[in-house]
Write an enzyme that holds these catalytic residues in place. Structure first.
Site, PDB file in Angstrom:
ATOM      1  N   ASP A 207       0.877  -1.167   0.000  1.00 41.31           N
ATOM      2  CA  ASP A 207       0.000   0.000   0.000  1.00 41.31           C
ATOM      3  C   ASP A 207       0.917   1.220   0.000  1.00 41.31           C
ATOM      4  O   ASP A 207       1.479   1.592   1.036  1.00 41.31           O
ATOM      5  CB  ASP A 207      -0.895  -0.038   1.243  1.00 41.31           C
ATOM      6  CG  ASP A 207      -1.723   1.234   1.387  1.00 41.31           C
ATOM      7  OD1 ASP A 207      -1.501   2.190   0.627  1.00 41.31           O
ATOM      8  OD2 ASP A 207      -2.581   1.277   2.290  1.00 41.31           O
ATOM      9  N   GLN A 210       0.946   6.502   0.788  1.00 42.37           N
ATOM     10  CA  GLN A 210       1.670   7.589   1.458  1.00 42.37           C
ATOM     11  C   GLN A 210       3.147   7.632   1.079  1.00 42.37           C
ATOM     12  O   GLN A 210       3.899   8.421   1.660  1.00 42.37           O
ATOM     13  CB  GLN A 210       1.536   7.452   2.990  1.00 42.37           C
ATOM     14  CG  GLN A 210       0.115   7.523   3.510  1.00 42.37           C
ATOM     15  CD  GLN A 210      -0.534   8.896   3.321  1.00 42.37           C
ATOM     16  OE1 GLN A 210       0.126   9.883   2.967  1.00 42.37           O
ATOM     17  NE2 GLN A 210      -1.836   8.957   3.517  1.00 42.37           N
ATOM     18  N   LYS A 233      -3.602  12.014  -3.793  1.00 42.04           N
ATOM     19  CA  LYS A 233      -2.605  12.276  -2.751  1.00 42.04           C
ATOM     20  C   LYS A 233      -1.281  12.727  -3.347  1.00 42.04           C
ATOM     21  O   LYS A 233      -0.286  12.864  -2.641  1.00 42.04           O
ATOM     22  CB  LYS A 233      -2.398  11.022  -1.892  1.00 42.04           C
ATOM     23  CG  LYS A 233      -3.613  10.645  -1.040  1.00 42.04           C
ATOM     24  CD  LYS A 233      -3.308   9.485  -0.144  1.00 42.04           C
ATOM     25  CE  LYS A 233      -4.541   8.822   0.416  1.00 42.04           C
ATOM     26  NZ  LYS A 233      -5.169   9.587   1.494  1.00 42.04           N
ATOM     27  N   CYS A 372      -8.666   6.491   9.940  1.00 42.43           N
ATOM     28  CA  CYS A 372      -8.904   5.185   9.292  1.00 42.43           C
ATOM     29  C   CYS A 372      -7.882   4.144   9.745  1.00 42.43           C
ATOM     30  O   CYS A 372      -7.425   3.322   8.942  1.00 42.43           O
ATOM     31  CB  CYS A 372      -8.906   5.293   7.772  1.00 42.43           C
ATOM     32  SG  CYS A 372     -10.176   6.363   7.139  1.00 42.43           S
TER      33      CYS A 372
END
Ligand SMILES: Cc1ncc(COP(=O)(O)O)c(C=O)c1O
Length: 416
Positions: A207, A210, A233, A372
């Site tokens: 993932d 970020q 993002k 989250c």
């Protein structure tokens, strides 16, 4: 471009490309936007690409043989190529456009997961995952009876690598982990974790929501099997995300969504799926958002991902110094040298929502809540926290305004 001494980039000059950053709120206070882990802002260049696409280049892709559709299709496929180059994927068809990171992870859970995971198999996550990288696996567990395990973190919020490795075994089918935690800011040693998972025979999904926006990404150096991230993002529009998948795995996976574009042939008796990447892009894809993402990638490349990473670490370092000096702050996550530009904290005796509200009155936008990541917050023993998350257009002065906002917070609460 002129750069202040010792700073890797000139944020003051770059932020002039972002119209929204000139906003003034609450009695003419400058908007200090420190919620970039939730979503970033867009420069004029990206906004202009979107306007231009709708004014001059818009038609559906892969459908018409008319001029406008060919134009639109070419640009959409060029967008795929620009993503391929940006993450150093080997092949263009290993890049699947989705609607976001969440959709990308769900695609893998549904398609690869349903085909490859059985009762008794294990999926290894880390306790610092975002719900988007927990719930799709829990849903898979509900469907298949597989077991979800969580690798722990230490008291500084860093992954306990030995424990992670100890949890890998012959039943581990998949490892799914964040490259950078959206709460702790912790940068995980992705390459070595993937190597360990592969030694155990597991497939790995990263993932990268970020990390891709903030540092150079090389999916081949990582040796990742799947990588998921979102356009919004990283200066791009919302509504577009990426799933990178290793060709061998994607080729063997059944389509997840059925509909137009993803087939080779349909009869009344059934259908034959199309080739990659169309097989995983049923229906009209995020055409214009994909063009906006290309423009965002061009912008990020012109600034330089290495510089962005170094600069954001400086901002995080300064935030740690200033917030620490204010006192009554507990940081969630490791010291700045081990983290990205994400600084989460709690303020002793003051609820996270009150903190965010008082800061908002000073013009400073930070996040409050569980971000989250409820299992992580439970593990940390806090219900909610605050998060300041930086991007390259934030300045050291804005970090000072964050600290000044916290000073004001204490003044307000002490008076009560
Ligand atoms: C680490 C991480 N993973 C996944 C997501 C989900 O991204 P999206 O909401 O764009 O699908 C986020 C969003 O905050 C995130 O921070």
């Amino acid at each position: 471009m002129a750069t202040a001494p010792s700073l890797p980039l000139d944020a003051e000059s770059l932020r002039r490309d972002f119209p929204i950053l000139a906003t003034r709120i609450h009695g003419d206070k400058p908007l200090v936007y420190l919620d970039n882990a939730a979503t970033t802002q867009r420069p004029r260049q990206v906004i202009q690409t979107l306007v231009d696409a709708y004014e001059n280049r818009y038609a559906n892709v892969h459908r018409g043989i008319h001029w406008l559709s060919e134009q639109s299709t070419d640009l959409y496929e060029e967008a795929r190529e620009s993503v391929r180059r940006f993450i150093n994927a080997e092949r263009r068809h290993e890049v699947i456009f989705t609607t976001g990171c969440t959709a990308s992870i769900n695609l893998v859970a549904r398609s690869w997961g349903d085909q490859n995971v059985r009762a008794g198999d294990e999926i290894l996550l880390t306790i610092m995952e975002h719900h988007s990288n927990i719930v799709p696996w829990q849903q898979l567990a509900q469907r298949t009876g597989c077991r979800i395990r969580f690798a722990p973190i230490d008291s500084q919020g860093r992954l306990q690598v030995e424990q992670f490795e100890a949890l890998l075994n012959e039943r581990t089918r998949l490892v799914a982990l964040a490259a950078v935690s959206n709460v702790l800011g912790t940068i995980n040693p992705v390459e070595s974790l993937i190597a360990a998972a592969h030694r155990a025979g597991a497939v790995v999904l990263v993932d990268a929501a970020q990390s891709v926006p903030h540092e150079p990404t090389d999916v081949r150096r990582w040796d990742a099997d799947f990588v998921a991230f979102s356009g919004h993002k990283m200066l791009g529009p919302s509504g577009v995300g990426i799933l990178y998948g290793r060709e061998r795995l994607l080729e063997a996976m059944p389509p997840f969504l059925g509909g137009g574009s993803m087939i080779r042939r349909v009869t009344v008796d059934g259908f034959e799926p199309g080739d990659l990447p169309a097989r995983f892009e049923a229906g009209t894809p995020p055409i214009v958002p994909a063009l906006g993402l290309t423009s965002a990638i061009e912008y990020l490349e012109s600034v330089g991902l290495e510089k962005i990473h170094r600069y954001e670490q400086l901002l995080a370092e300064r935030a740690h110094e200033l917030l620490e000096a204010e006192g009554d702050i507990r940081f969630l996550g490791p010291p700045p040298e081990f983290k990205a530009g994400i600084v989460s904290f709690t303020v002793d005796g003051i609820h996270a929502h009150d903190v965010a509200q008082v800061l908002d009155r000073q013009g400073v936008a930070i996040r409050a809540g569980h971000h989250c990541a409820m299992p992580l917050h439970k593990q940390l023993g806090v219900v909610a926290s605050n998060r300041a998350s930086f991007y390259f257009y934030n300045t050291l002065e804005e970090v000072e305004l964050l600290a000044a906002g916290l000073r004001e917070l204490k003044r307000v609460f002490r008076r009560r």
